[in-house]
Design a protein around this motif. Sequence first.
Motif, PDB file in Angstrom:
ATOM      1  N   HIS A  40       0.578   9.490  -0.349  1.00  0.00           N
ATOM      2  CA  HIS A  40      -0.321  10.209   0.559  1.00  0.00           C
ATOM      3  C   HIS A  40       0.505  10.528   1.800  1.00  0.00           C
ATOM      4  N   HIS A  70       2.790   8.864  -7.054  1.00  0.00           N
ATOM      5  CA  HIS A  70       1.607   8.615  -6.211  1.00  0.00           C
ATOM      6  C   HIS A  70       2.028   8.421  -4.759  1.00  0.00           C
ATOM      7  N   HIS A 122      -2.443   2.839  -9.731  1.00  0.00           N
ATOM      8  CA  HIS A 122      -2.699   1.385  -9.657  1.00  0.00           C
ATOM      9  C   HIS A 122      -3.048   0.731 -10.992  1.00  0.00           C
TER      10      HIS A 122
END
Length: 459
Positions: A72, A70, A273
Amino acid sequence: MAADRRIVIENCAIATVDADDTEYASGHVVVAGNRIEAVGAGRAPENLENVVRRVDASGHLVTPGLVNTHHHFYQWITRGLATDHNLFDWLVALYPIWARIDEPMVYAAAQGSLAMMARGGVTTAMDHHYVHPEGAGDLSGAVIRAARETGVRFTLARGSMDRSEKDGGLPPDFAVETLEGALAATEATVDEHHDASFDAMVQVAVAPCSPFSVSTELLRQGAELARRKGVRLHTHGSETVEEEKFCHELFGMGPTDYFESSGWLGEDVWMAHCVHMNDSDIAAFARTRTGVAHCPSSNARLAAGIARVPDMLAAGVPVGLGVDGTASNESGELHTELRNAVLINRLGAHREAALNARQALRLGTYGGAQVLGRSAEIGSLEPGKLADLVLWRLDTLAHASIADPVTALVLGAAAPVTLSLVNGEPVVENGRLLHVDEEAVARSTRDEARRLARIAGRD
Ligand SMILES: [Zn+2]
């Protein structure tokens, strides 16, 4: 086919992270072409043919390459902002800046994110990119170009947002796409870039951003699109108490029930998460084999809470590690997440029994491969798997006095990477990236961060 060239690595400790957690105090790995050919105790046979390189790895630990699940990338140029905020306040502060990104900014930010990860032993990276301002250019193409140039294996999770403030969502109206636009662009990205082959260097997943920034219809149709194309699904889930409250108010149920009702639990789904999960949520993830990207540093930075990783693992939920975006985890390094996974989970209910160093290494390697759907190819050192591996140097000041190499790697300072192979090809040597000029990337990321700050009116 011509005989594969071989690389021999020997005289090193090895943590294979196979099903039995096999380790060697002093062993060898033989790489042939892009595959692992042999792993074992002692030195490699002397009579191997086509050996182009024989590495004396004394003082090192060899592990599977780290797998990030994960991230960005674009946030590399908005680090260090809104540093005392929870998730929703942080997002509201940053959305107006993020809405001004363009292709050169995203390319530079991807280069910076990838360089930092690769230098720290990541061999499979991912980017969940969900900000697509109108007219910003080919952002997916820019990110994939940066990944190919760095030399790492890569999953692009083509993100999207279509629920803005006017529809009860969190992002401002100007920061989102339309439902139709998001679906069409996602499908085009899958068609152009997704490679389903065994040793693919680039894969694409369908990745609407989160319950509070995406319509139920985009979730539903996104899931249908992914399953029609045979690609994976990714999103954020159960990150904060505020998200849980949002879901109850808008949908009359918690996030996990909402995801289930939208077609978003399944063995082809992984979610970032998953901090606020009750027992029945964890049971639903285990029953459906839905994966989790555990992001301990980001969860701490945004005061989100402690994910129940020991309970997830006990239930059989696949769990990998993620750095999350660098606007909420400025270090951008995955190897520090091994350590933070141990430390932060020990602050939870299970205390010292929560996670040990070997479990953390498994989360960062095999667990990551599982949630990306690639555990048959990567994530452990076994003959026939792809040669994605890292030589960690453990004989210097930082680690030399720690007898157990896995403990040294996980609990000690970030270990230097002497050599990292991806698909059998060197990507890092002696701490330096081989295919990317770090100083040039540092300059361009600084310049693009300043340009974004100027355009967004922060200067
Ligand atoms: Zn995230």
